[in-house]
Design a protein around this motif. Structure first.
Motif, short mmCIF file in Angstrom:
data_model
loop_
_atom_site.label_atom_id
_atom_site.label_comp_id
_atom_site.label_asym_id
_atom_site.label_seq_id
_atom_site.Cartn_x
_atom_site.Cartn_y
_atom_site.Cartn_z
N HIS A 54 31.82 -46.57 24.00
CA HIS A 54 33.02 -47.19 24.55
C HIS A 54 32.79 -48.64 24.99
CE1 HIS A 54 33.74 -42.79 25.08
NE2 HIS A 54 34.89 -43.15 24.54
N ALA A 55 31.78 -49.27 24.44
CA ALA A 55 31.53 -50.69 24.69
C ALA A 55 31.09 -51.30 23.36
CB ALA A 55 30.45 -50.89 25.75
N PRO A 56 31.41 -52.58 23.13
CA PRO A 56 31.11 -53.18 21.84
C PRO A 56 29.62 -53.48 21.66
CG PRO A 56 32.05 -54.82 23.31
CD PRO A 56 32.14 -53.49 24.03
N TYR A 57 29.21 -53.51 20.42
CA TYR A 57 27.90 -53.99 19.99
C TYR A 57 26.76 -53.01 20.25
CZ TYR A 57 30.55 -58.36 20.39
OH TYR A 57 31.52 -59.34 20.32
N GLN A 58 25.89 -52.97 19.30
CA GLN A 58 24.59 -52.33 19.48
C GLN A 58 23.76 -53.20 20.41
OE1 GLN A 58 22.38 -51.99 15.76
NE2 GLN A 58 21.98 -49.83 16.19
N ARG A 59 22.85 -52.59 21.20
CA ARG A 59 22.10 -53.36 22.19
C ARG A 59 20.62 -52.98 22.18
NH1 ARG A 59 26.14 -53.85 26.40
NH2 ARG A 59 28.17 -54.01 25.43
N VAL A 60 19.80 -53.96 22.58
CA VAL A 60 18.39 -53.74 22.89
C VAL A 60 18.26 -53.78 24.40
CG1 VAL A 60 16.03 -54.58 22.64
CG2 VAL A 60 17.66 -54.83 20.75
N ILE B 214 16.45 -42.47 28.85
CA ILE B 214 16.07 -42.15 30.23
C ILE B 214 14.82 -41.27 30.31
CG2 ILE B 214 18.43 -42.42 31.05
CD1 ILE B 214 18.61 -39.35 31.21
N THR B 215 14.26 -40.91 29.15
CA THR B 215 13.05 -40.07 29.17
C THR B 215 11.85 -40.71 28.49
OG1 THR B 215 13.75 -38.91 27.15
CG2 THR B 215 14.38 -37.93 29.27
N THR B 216 12.08 -41.67 27.61
CA THR B 216 10.98 -42.26 26.85
C THR B 216 10.03 -43.06 27.75
OG1 THR B 216 10.41 -43.67 24.95
CG2 THR B 216 12.28 -44.37 26.30
N HIS B 217 8.79 -43.15 27.31
CA HIS B 217 7.81 -44.01 27.98
C HIS B 217 7.73 -45.38 27.29
CE1 HIS B 217 6.48 -40.92 30.68
NE2 HIS B 217 6.29 -40.08 29.67
N ASP B 218 8.47 -45.56 26.19
CA ASP B 218 8.55 -46.88 25.56
C ASP B 218 9.25 -47.85 26.50
OD1 ASP B 218 7.31 -46.02 23.25
OD2 ASP B 218 9.20 -45.70 22.15
N LYS B 219 8.92 -49.12 26.34
CA LYS B 219 9.57 -50.14 27.17
C LYS B 219 10.98 -50.44 26.71
CE LYS B 219 5.46 -52.64 28.77
NZ LYS B 219 4.43 -51.74 28.19
N PHE B 220 11.21 -50.39 25.41
CA PHE B 220 12.48 -50.84 24.85
C PHE B 220 13.16 -49.74 24.07
CE2 PHE B 220 9.65 -54.50 25.21
CZ PHE B 220 10.41 -55.34 25.99
N VAL B 221 14.48 -49.74 24.14
CA VAL B 221 15.29 -48.76 23.41
C VAL B 221 16.45 -49.47 22.72
CG1 VAL B 221 14.69 -46.78 24.83
CG2 VAL B 221 16.60 -48.24 25.52
N LEU B 222 16.91 -48.87 21.64
CA LEU B 222 18.09 -49.34 20.93
C LEU B 222 19.25 -48.43 21.31
CD1 LEU B 222 19.08 -51.39 18.78
CD2 LEU B 222 18.60 -49.63 17.06
N VAL B 223 20.36 -49.01 21.73
CA VAL B 223 21.48 -48.24 22.27
C VAL B 223 22.78 -48.67 21.58
CG1 VAL B 223 22.81 -47.68 24.33
CG2 VAL B 223 20.33 -48.01 24.50
#
Length: 225
Positions: free
Chosen positions: A163-169, A150-159
């Motif tokens: 409490h939810a399955p799977y790593q996400r882009v 919520i603070t980065t100026h990058d377009k994409f983040v890895l999350v």
């Protein structure tokens, strides 16, 4: 700021949303050579995506991507890329598909590559969903990467939600805020209550953070059922 549009059924919502997206794409193509459309995964968008695939659009001038995706092969049942491939892309003849996930590499490297090589800008038309915890895209407040997202100026983040399955882009909060036309598709009284609370007072969840950013406008397509 949000603007509500309410519908009695999911079918009515899907029909209106598909037409609104087409109008948004047409508007973009009056001033740009290409339009970038970002759509969401999950179960809620299925009817909308199927409707959109049947409408006349200058698809050869449109790039399609996702708001977020799970770190899964594209053929996996839970992949958002698979949902788009099965519902929208068959009718979007000539559109250019821009996936977020490439499992032939590592997730960390993929996000770095997206941030360093992405030349398409932010979506001009972006259709979001929302969970009952207030997350949108894959911006989960319980993830260790929340503050960065919520603070980065990058377009994409890895999350990696706790409490939810799977790593996400996911697109970052700043990238979503920069989109020309933001649309939120939600259903049912529970999600309406979440959104109304997020609007009333800034909360530590993604949809509330997005709503309260200066200059952000969101068209909400809500169905009662």
């Amino acid at each position: 700021m949000i603007h509500w549009r309410t519908f009695p059924t999911r079918d009515a919502q899907a029909h209106a949303l598909a037409n609104a997206v087409v109008a948004g794409i047409d508007e973009v193509l009056t001033i740009r050579r290409r339009a970038l459309l970002a759509v969401s995964g999950g179960t809620s968008p299925k009817a909308f995506l199927a409707q959109l695939a049947r409408l006349p659009v200058a698809w050869r001038d449109v790039d399609i991507t996702l708001v977020d995706d799970r770190w899964l092969p594209a053929e996996h049942a839970d992949s958002n890329a698979r949902l788009v491939a099965e519902t929208l892309l068959p009718g979007a003849t000539g559109a250019r598909w821009l996936p977020l996930v490439d499992t032939s590499t590592s997730a960390e490297l993929q996000v770095r590559t997206l941030n360093s090589t992405w030349t398409h800008g932010v979506p001009q038309v972006c259709v979001l969903g929302m969970g009952e915890d207030g997350h949108t895209a894959s911006l989960f407040a319980d993830a260790p990467q929340w503050r960065e997202a919520i603070t980065t100026h990058d377009k994409f983040v890895l999350v990696q939600p706790r409490h939810a399955p799977y790593q996400r882009v996911s697109w970052s909060l700043a990238a979503l805020a920069a989109c020309d036309k933001l649309i939120l598709q939600i259903q049912g009284p529970a999600k309406r209550a979440v959104l109304e609370a997020a609007q009333a007072n800034e909360q530590d969840n993604a949809i509330s953070r997005l709503i309260h950013l200066e200059g952000v406008k969101i068209d909400v397509f809500w169905s009662e059922e």
